[in-house]
Design a protein around this motif. Structure first.
Motif, PDB file in Angstrom:
ATOM      1  N   VAL A 270       0.841  -1.198   0.000  1.00  0.00           N
ATOM      2  CA  VAL A 270       0.000   0.000   0.000  1.00  0.00           C
ATOM      3  C   VAL A 270       0.877   1.249   0.000  1.00  0.00           C
ATOM      4  CG1 VAL A 270      -1.594   1.371   1.391  1.00  0.00           C
ATOM      5  CG2 VAL A 270      -2.045  -1.036   1.017  1.00  0.00           C
ATOM      6  N   GLY A 271       1.922   1.221   0.842  1.00  0.00           N
ATOM      7  CA  GLY A 271       2.840   2.363   0.852  1.00  0.00           C
ATOM      8  C   GLY A 271       3.510   2.554  -0.492  1.00  0.00           C
ATOM      9  N   THR A 272       3.910   1.428  -1.131  1.00  0.00           N
ATOM     10  CA  THR A 272       4.537   1.508  -2.448  1.00  0.00           C
ATOM     11  C   THR A 272       3.571   2.058  -3.481  1.00  0.00           C
ATOM     12  OG1 THR A 272       5.889  -0.408  -1.886  1.00  0.00           O
ATOM     13  CG2 THR A 272       5.754   0.178  -4.203  1.00  0.00           C
ATOM     14  N   VAL A 273       2.344   1.539  -3.478  1.00  0.00           N
ATOM     15  CA  VAL A 273       1.344   1.961  -4.450  1.00  0.00           C
ATOM     16  C   VAL A 273       1.025   3.444  -4.292  1.00  0.00           C
ATOM     17  CG1 VAL A 273      -1.061   1.698  -5.158  1.00  0.00           C
ATOM     18  CG2 VAL A 273       0.329  -0.317  -4.736  1.00  0.00           C
ATOM     19  N   VAL A 274       0.795   3.864  -3.041  1.00  0.00           N
ATOM     20  CA  VAL A 274       0.392   5.251  -2.810  1.00  0.00           C
ATOM     21  C   VAL A 274       1.536   6.214  -3.110  1.00  0.00           C
ATOM     22  CG1 VAL A 274      -0.432   6.889  -1.090  1.00  0.00           C
ATOM     23  CG2 VAL A 274      -1.328   4.578  -1.135  1.00  0.00           C
ATOM     24  N   SER A 275       2.738   5.894  -2.595  1.00  0.00           N
ATOM     25  CA  SER A 275       3.859   6.790  -2.873  1.00  0.00           C
ATOM     26  C   SER A 275       4.166   6.828  -4.359  1.00  0.00           C
ATOM     27  CB  SER A 275       5.101   6.340  -2.100  1.00  0.00           C
ATOM     28  OG  SER A 275       5.505   5.042  -2.511  1.00  0.00           O
ATOM     29  N   GLY A 276       4.028   5.668  -5.025  1.00  0.00           N
ATOM     30  CA  GLY A 276       4.226   5.635  -6.469  1.00  0.00           C
ATOM     31  C   GLY A 276       3.177   6.447  -7.199  1.00  0.00           C
ATOM     32  N   ALA A 277       1.951   6.383  -6.700  1.00  0.00           N
ATOM     33  CA  ALA A 277       0.881   7.170  -7.318  1.00  0.00           C
ATOM     34  C   ALA A 277       1.177   8.655  -7.183  1.00  0.00           C
ATOM     35  CB  ALA A 277      -0.447   6.835  -6.659  1.00  0.00           C
ATOM     36  N   VAL A 278       1.739   9.057  -6.041  1.00  0.00           N
ATOM     37  CA  VAL A 278       2.080  10.468  -5.844  1.00  0.00           C
ATOM     38  C   VAL A 278       3.179  10.893  -6.808  1.00  0.00           C
ATOM     39  CG1 VAL A 278       3.028  12.142  -4.216  1.00  0.00           C
ATOM     40  CG2 VAL A 278       1.359  10.463  -3.441  1.00  0.00           C
ATOM     41  N   VAL A 279       4.261  10.075  -6.878  1.00  0.00           N
ATOM     42  CA  VAL A 279       5.379  10.429  -7.744  1.00  0.00           C
ATOM     43  C   VAL A 279       4.974  10.382  -9.209  1.00  0.00           C
ATOM     44  CG1 VAL A 279       7.703   9.771  -8.458  1.00  0.00           C
ATOM     45  CG2 VAL A 279       7.050   9.651  -6.047  1.00  0.00           C
ATOM     46  N   ALA A 280       4.276   9.290  -9.597  1.00  0.00           N
ATOM     47  CA  ALA A 280       3.866   9.151 -10.995  1.00  0.00           C
ATOM     48  C   ALA A 280       2.819  10.183 -11.367  1.00  0.00           C
ATOM     49  CB  ALA A 280       3.318   7.743 -11.236  1.00  0.00           C
ATOM     50  N   GLY A 281       2.126  10.732 -10.371  1.00  0.00           N
ATOM     51  CA  GLY A 281       1.070  11.708 -10.658  1.00  0.00           C
ATOM     52  C   GLY A 281       1.478  13.131 -10.345  1.00  0.00           C
ATOM     53  N   TYR A 282       2.785  13.444 -10.436  1.00  0.00           N
ATOM     54  CA  TYR A 282       3.235  14.804 -10.147  1.00  0.00           C
ATOM     55  C   TYR A 282       2.463  15.839 -10.964  1.00  0.00           C
ATOM     56  CZ  TYR A 282       7.277  14.037  -7.123  1.00  0.00           C
ATOM     57  OH  TYR A 282       8.099  13.759  -6.061  1.00  0.00           O
ATOM     58  N   ARG A 283       2.370  15.584 -12.238  1.00  0.00           N
ATOM     59  CA  ARG A 283       1.694  16.565 -13.086  1.00  0.00           C
ATOM     60  C   ARG A 283       0.200  16.638 -12.735  1.00  0.00           C
ATOM     61  NH1 ARG A 283       4.444  15.670 -19.071  1.00  0.00           N
ATOM     62  NH2 ARG A 283       6.465  16.586 -18.542  1.00  0.00           N
ATOM     63  N   HIS A 284      -0.378  15.464 -12.396  1.00  0.00           N
ATOM     64  CA  HIS A 284      -1.786  15.438 -12.002  1.00  0.00           C
ATOM     65  C   HIS A 284      -2.003  16.287 -10.752  1.00  0.00           C
ATOM     66  CE1 HIS A 284      -5.331  13.260 -10.056  1.00  0.00           C
ATOM     67  NE2 HIS A 284      -5.829  13.815 -11.160  1.00  0.00           N
ATOM     68  N   ILE A 285      -1.074  16.189  -9.796  1.00  0.00           N
ATOM     69  CA  ILE A 285      -1.172  16.993  -8.580  1.00  0.00           C
ATOM     70  C   ILE A 285      -1.067  18.480  -8.926  1.00  0.00           C
ATOM     71  CG2 ILE A 285      -0.058  17.539  -6.369  1.00  0.00           C
ATOM     72  CD1 ILE A 285       0.906  14.626  -6.313  1.00  0.00           C
ATOM     73  N   GLY A 286      -0.093  18.797  -9.801  1.00  0.00           N
ATOM     74  CA  GLY A 286       0.073  20.195 -10.187  1.00  0.00           C
ATOM     75  C   GLY A 286      -1.152  20.753 -10.877  1.00  0.00           C
ATOM     76  N   ILE A 287      -1.738  19.927 -11.734  1.00  0.00           N
ATOM     77  CA  ILE A 287      -2.946  20.384 -12.424  1.00  0.00           C
ATOM     78  C   ILE A 287      -4.087  20.611 -11.441  1.00  0.00           C
ATOM     79  CG2 ILE A 287      -4.725  19.675 -14.080  1.00  0.00           C
ATOM     80  CD1 ILE A 287      -2.457  18.243 -15.630  1.00  0.00           C
ATOM     81  N   LEU A 288      -4.226  19.671 -10.461  1.00  0.00           N
ATOM     82  CA  LEU A 288      -5.273  19.837  -9.450  1.00  0.00           C
ATOM     83  C   LEU A 288      -5.082  21.147  -8.684  1.00  0.00           C
ATOM     84  CD1 LEU A 288      -5.608  16.240  -7.920  1.00  0.00           C
ATOM     85  CD2 LEU A 288      -7.179  17.377  -9.496  1.00  0.00           C
ATOM     86  N   LYS A 289      -3.826  21.429  -8.304  1.00  0.00           N
ATOM     87  CA  LYS A 289      -3.570  22.658  -7.565  1.00  0.00           C
ATOM     88  C   LYS A 289      -3.792  23.886  -8.440  1.00  0.00           C
ATOM     89  CE  LYS A 289      -0.605  20.966  -3.900  1.00  0.00           C
ATOM     90  NZ  LYS A 289       0.547  21.259  -3.049  1.00  0.00           N
ATOM     91  N   ALA A 290      -3.412  23.782  -9.721  1.00  0.00           N
ATOM     92  CA  ALA A 290      -3.628  24.900 -10.632  1.00  0.00           C
ATOM     93  C   ALA A 290      -5.106  25.182 -10.836  1.00  0.00           C
ATOM     94  CB  ALA A 290      -2.959  24.606 -11.978  1.00  0.00           C
ATOM     95  N   LEU A 291      -5.926  24.132 -10.724  1.00  0.00           N
ATOM     96  CA  LEU A 291      -7.366  24.290 -10.858  1.00  0.00           C
ATOM     97  C   LEU A 291      -8.023  24.802  -9.594  1.00  0.00           C
ATOM     98  CD1 LEU A 291      -8.240  21.032 -12.862  1.00  0.00           C
ATOM     99  CD2 LEU A 291      -8.232  23.387 -13.724  1.00  0.00           C
ATOM    100  N   GLY A 292      -7.246  24.934  -8.520  1.00  0.00           N
ATOM    101  CA  GLY A 292      -7.790  25.504  -7.296  1.00  0.00           C
ATOM    102  C   GLY A 292      -7.993  24.528  -6.146  1.00  0.00           C
TER     103      GLY A 292
END
Length: 781
Positions: A270-292
């Motif tokens: 679970v830790g691997t999956v979640v941390s990997g999701a965070v790293v692999a989703g860097y741009r997704h996180i940035g887009i979410l933050k850019a959207l507010g």
């Protein structure tokens, strides 16, 4: 909140592989947790409830009639701490009883008869399964053995009798069940006196009776009110409880070990999956933050995208665990004497389900919280541009150092990959270590189970067994044409015979106790054919016995201690010189003293050890011609319980290996996605698909080899913990030889098993990476 759910559901659909891996891991871990908790709960809770409902005795005490009167014994009912009692009842012992008209009342030997005026007493309330209570002389009610289903047929339609060799004849007028196992049969008090009763039985229930210490303290108070030496002995209800617990406790230790491994694997993956999701989703996180999206909403998105598949896996795992656990609980009690005490109660308790259904998601949420908190702190500008930032640091330095070596480029590049993400590498390594630990533990446990079965059945020393027809059996076979001594001579004369021994089992009793003692008397080459002992030594002469582990612990024995047993000549002292894991309660080689307790005074089974090179089938065929009543058979096969254990171990091992491989699979997928630009560049300068596969597999195989070298000793340590715990849980001390199951070829194979697990998980993602187009990858970058 709708925006958070929309973003999370979209991420779940897009990351189907991560969602699937997480759900499967939680499903398997939940199922194992339900089974383990269910078995643990089945040991004590239902028994206490059912035993209390039947007013079972906490202590059954025996007093000497020569040192205390019935009136004095009756006064003990008013001793401090006593909340219920029944008695006093006279106790007599019959020798060599047999029952006519039914299959059998059990092993021949001594038979405890108690004089009791009625069944519905305040303590040890008897349940009549058939017939009526004795009304006069010459009548008896038999205790229907626990687990005996003969109540499904009419027992009193045919006239039954209990007869002894000296001419005693008692008509069976009923069958009853005593939850306390207080006697083998009941007659009127006057009849018990006429049968020569010299002891008196008293049964107690105490206010505090949860432990041996409490019971001993209570009985000390009771004994203090009586003349010195009048209390001969006692038997505790905890002995019955411990006996019933042997079934579940066979499974609980190794199930607990596998469950802990499963839970740890769950946390790691679970830790691997979640941390990997965070790293692999860097741009997704940035887009979410850019959207507010606020930092809290980003955290909620990533926790939610983990909790949804975890919840699904948890519910499905609880359903599967319920079915498997219910079946295993029933299997755990199957065939155990006394299991009808819990019949209808051997189910998983209701509290297991909310405990697991709340506990497992909480575990997933906690393991997901830290990487999710990391995601909320990442600035939008940083994460959106993260993909274009070149890698620097320790990983690049290691990569350059390996690049200067003489290793093939795919190998040197692959060996450097794990250093680029040390956190994920550590989690992936942990997954492999746990997988190797599981495989090592499973192989060790299976080998121990097989070795234990072979040791207890004597397969390593005894190749052929030959039973002898008993003319006293209900089907009345013909008696053997030869005496025991003649059969010994005939068997020893057969070519291929190395050693021969014989045994005659029966039951007797300990002085001052109504507890039946299953005893085996042996003769012949017993020193060469006896099983491995847990402690002490084998019998060297008369007056010495070896006892089974359950009997050892139930009666708190020690080497050199003397116990007093009933024999054909009366009560005799016997010195305990050894303990064996299984077998009968007590084993003696004093043939002439004890074999008289069997009505036929004959051996029941001959055990033959063959010389090296002798074919057992041919030998058995020749032995069958020695006497029509001799029935030879090969001593092979594995006991049903051992088969179930090996099956369960294999299933759990397969599950955990699959989960570990999925964890590696998921880690490789995330790594290849992150390194797709690097792979594209390598392919553009001439790296072939096979070299790409070699690169990825090398990276994981090296990690797996290190995991194997760590997991192998870890699995051996867990094996050394689980095996004795399993023995103690079943009331048995195991020989040290059961821990010595490792051969060098097996150890070498296990050492590289981590590389195999890692390579297995890495192969498919590496193939996928090798097929990607360099132009397409670089264009997307």
């Amino acid at each position: 909140m709708s925006a958070v759910w929309t973003a999370a559901s979209a991420a779940i659909k897009r990351r189907r592989l991560q969602t699937f891996v997480l759900a499967v891991v939680v499903l398997l871990s939940t199922g194992m947790a339900v089974v383990t908790l269910g078995l643990l709960a089945a040991v004590s809770g239902p028994f206490d409830k059912v035993y209390a409902a039947a007013h079972g005795a906490h202590i059954v005490a025996e007093y000497s009639d020569s040192k205390a009167s019935a009136a004095q014994i009756a006064q003990t009912a008013h001793a401090p701490g006593v909340v219920g009692s029944a008695g006093p009842y006279p106790v007599a012992y019959l020798h060599q009883p047999t029952e006519t008209g039914t299959p059998s009342i059990g092993l021949a030997g001594t038979f405890t008869v108690v004089g009791r005026d009625r069944p519905d007493t305040a303590v040890d309330t008897l349940k009549l399964a058939e017939g009526r209570w004795p009304a006069g002389p010459g009548e008896i009610v038999l205790n229907l053995p626990q687990g005996d289903d003969r109540t499904t047929v009419r027992l009193i339609d045919v006239e039954h009798h209990v007869v002894t060799a000296d001419g005693l004849d008692l008509k069976v007028v009923g069958y009853a069940r005593s939850v306390s196992d207080s006697a083998d049969g009941w007659v009127t008090p006057a009849e018990a006196t006429a049968l020569g009763a010299t002891e008196t039985q008293m049964m107690y229930r105490f206010q505090q009776a949860g432990s041996d210490a409490s019971l001993r303290a209570n009985m000390a108070v009771v004994a203090a009110t009586m003349p010195s030496g009048s209390l001969i002995g006692t038997s505790s209800y905890l002995t019955i409880k411990a006996h019933l617990a042997t079934g579940p406790n066979t499974y609980v230790p190794f199930l607990t070990a596998f469950s802990i491994l499963g839970l740890v694997v769950s946390v790691v993956i679970v830790g691997t999956v979640v941390s990997g999701a965070v790293v692999a989703g860097y741009r997704h996180i940035g887009i979410l933050k850019a959207l507010g999206f606020t930092p809290g909403q980003v955290t909620a998105v990533y926790i939610l995208m983990v909790m949804v598949p975890a919840a699904i896996g948890c519910v499905l795992g609880a359903v599967i665990g319920s079915a498997a656990g219910s079946s295993m609980v029933s299997q755990a009690f199957y065939g155990i004497s006394g299991n009808d005490v819990l019949r209808g109660s051997e189910t998983l308790p209701a509290w297991v389900y909310p405990a697991v259904l709340l506990g497992m998601p909480a575990l997933v949420a906690v393991s997901a919280l830290l990487p999710a908190m990391k995601a909320r702190r990442l600035p939008a500008a940083v994460v959106i541009s993260a993909g274009a930032v070149p890698q620097t640091g320790r990983g690049l330095r290691v990569q350059r150092a390996l690049g200067g070596s003489r290793l093939p480029p795919p190998v040197s590049l692959g060996l450097g990959w794990p250093f680029s993400r040390p956190g994920r590498t550590a989690l992936t390594l942990s997954t492999v270590v746990l997988g190797v630990t599981t495989v090592t533990l499973a192989i060790g446990l299976s080998a121990t189970v097989v070795k234990y079965d072979r040791t207890q059945s004597g397969q390593d020393k005894i190749q052929v067994t030959a039973t002898v027809d008993d003319p006293a059996a209900p089907w009345h076979p013909a008696a053997p044409a030869h005496t025991d001594d003649e059969l010994f001579s005939l068997l020893r004369a057969l070519p291929g015979t190395a050693h021969v021994s014989a045994d005659a089992p029966f039951r007797t009793h300990l002085a001052g106790s109504t507890d039946a003692v299953a005893m085996d008397v042996e003769t012949g080459d017993t020193a060469a054919l006896h099983p491995d002992l847990a402690r002490g030594r084998w019998i060297e002469g008369p007056g010495e016995v070896v006892v089974g582990s359950e009997f050892w612990h139930q009666h708190h024995l020690a080497l050199g201690q003397t116990i007093v047993l009933g024999s054909a000549d009366g009560q005799v002292p016997e010195k305990v010189v050894g303990e064996e894991s299984g077998g009968w309660d007590v084993t003696s080689t004093d043939w002439n003293r004890f074999v008289g307790l069997r009505s036929t005074h004959r051996a029941m089974t001959f055990y033959i050890g063959l010389t090296k090179g002798t074919e057992p089938n041919d030998y058995a065929a020749k032995a069958a011609g020695l006497d029509p009543a001799l029935k030879p058979a090969l001593n092979d096969g594995i006991d049903t319980t051992e088969k179930v254990m090996i099956s369960v171990i294999s299933t759990l091992t397969g599950m955990l290996i699959a989960v570990s491989a999925l964890g590696v699979f998921n880690a490789v997928v995330m790594t290849t996605r992150e390194r797709r630009k690097d792979v594209g560049v390598l392919k553009s300068i001439g790296m072939t698909p096979r070299q790409v596969i070699a690169l990825v597999v090398t990276a994981m195989a090296a990690l797996g080899l290190l995991g194997g070298l760590i997991g192998l000793p870890a699995g051996m340590v867990v094996h050394r913990i689980v095996v004795p715990a399993t023995g103690h849980g079943t009331g048995r001390d195991l020989p040290a030889s059961l821990l010595h199951v490792w051969a060098w070829p097996t150890v070498a194979a296990l050492a590289v098993s981590g590389a195999a697990i890692a390579a297995l998980g890495a192969f498919l993602p590496s193939v996928r990476a090798s097929r990607s187009s360099a132009a397409e990858v670089l264009r997307t970058e």
